[in-house]
Design a protein around this motif. Structure first.
Motif, PDB file in Angstrom:
ATOM      1  N   ILE A   1      16.352  53.709  50.962  1.00 37.02           N
ATOM      2  CA  ILE A   1      15.414  53.223  49.955  1.00 37.02           C
ATOM      3  C   ILE A   1      16.196  52.404  48.925  1.00 37.02           C
ATOM      4  CG2 ILE A   1      13.735  55.095  50.262  1.00 37.02           C
ATOM      5  CD1 ILE A   1      14.880  56.460  47.792  1.00 37.02           C
TER       6      ILE A   1
ATOM      7  N   ALA B   1      20.312  56.393  47.652  1.00 38.72           N
ATOM      8  CA  ALA B   1      19.493  55.293  48.177  1.00 38.72           C
ATOM      9  C   ALA B   1      19.929  54.944  49.597  1.00 38.72           C
ATOM     10  CB  ALA B   1      19.609  54.076  47.266  1.00 38.72           C
TER      11      ALA B   1
ATOM     12  N   ASP C   1      14.300  52.486  43.237  1.00 37.90           N
ATOM     13  CA  ASP C   1      13.371  53.597  43.467  1.00 37.90           C
ATOM     14  C   ASP C   1      14.011  54.935  43.094  1.00 37.90           C
ATOM     15  OD1 ASP C   1      11.412  51.844  44.373  1.00 37.90           O
ATOM     16  OD2 ASP C   1      11.987  52.084  46.483  1.00 37.90           O
TER      17      ASP C   1
ATOM     18  N   ALA D   1      14.123  55.128  39.297  1.00 39.09           N
ATOM     19  CA  ALA D   1      12.801  55.439  38.731  1.00 39.09           C
ATOM     20  C   ALA D   1      12.459  56.915  38.892  1.00 39.09           C
ATOM     21  CB  ALA D   1      11.739  54.570  39.386  1.00 39.09           C
ATOM     22  N   MET D   2      12.750  57.476  40.075  1.00 36.03           N
ATOM     23  CA  MET D   2      12.480  58.906  40.300  1.00 36.03           C
ATOM     24  C   MET D   2      13.349  59.768  39.396  1.00 36.03           C
ATOM     25  SD  MET D   2      11.860  59.297  44.413  1.00 36.03           S
ATOM     26  CE  MET D   2      13.152  58.211  44.981  1.00 36.03           C
TER      27      MET D   2
END
Length: 117
Positions: A84, A79, A88, A91-92
């Motif tokens: 990011i 991240a 996120d 989740a990916m």
């Protein structure tokens, strides 16, 4: 009398060693045990990018904790590198983990552990 005392002195360390708790699993051991734990239905993948314990036992819990701690650190690193949110990345990673899970292994869907078809 002296021989009894010597015997006690020899047995004490052995008894102490036997009474010690089993040493906790390390990350390398957890990674090595993961495939088998999934096949046995002890752990499964979740959409949040982390493992979950399908069966609440010490082996499953140790594997989940150690691997999730390593994943959490890696997600934070990714991240930061990509500017990011950690959520996120989670989740990916979760989406990929669910897609890659072998048929017959457990995944968490809608709050329930189910075997992937």
């Amino acid at each position: 009398m002296k021989s009894l005392s010597k015997l006690k002195m020899l047995l004490l360390p052995a008894l102490f060693a036997i009474s010690l708790p089993v040493l906790a699993m390390n990350l390398q051991q957890a990674m090595a045990a993961l495939s088998q734990a999934k096949a046995q239905g002890l752990v499964g993948e979740q959409a949040n990018g982390y493992l979950g314990a399908v069966q609440n036992n010490s082996e499953a819990n140790d594997i989940v904790k150690l691997i999730n701690d390593a994943r959490r650190a890696e997600y934070a690193k990714l991240a930061k590198q990509n500017s990011i949110a950690v959520a996120d990345v989670e989740a990916m990673a979760g989406k990929k983990a669910l897609e890659r899970t072998s048929a017959g292994h457990y995944i968490l869907l809608d709050g329930n552990w189910v075997k992937k078809p």
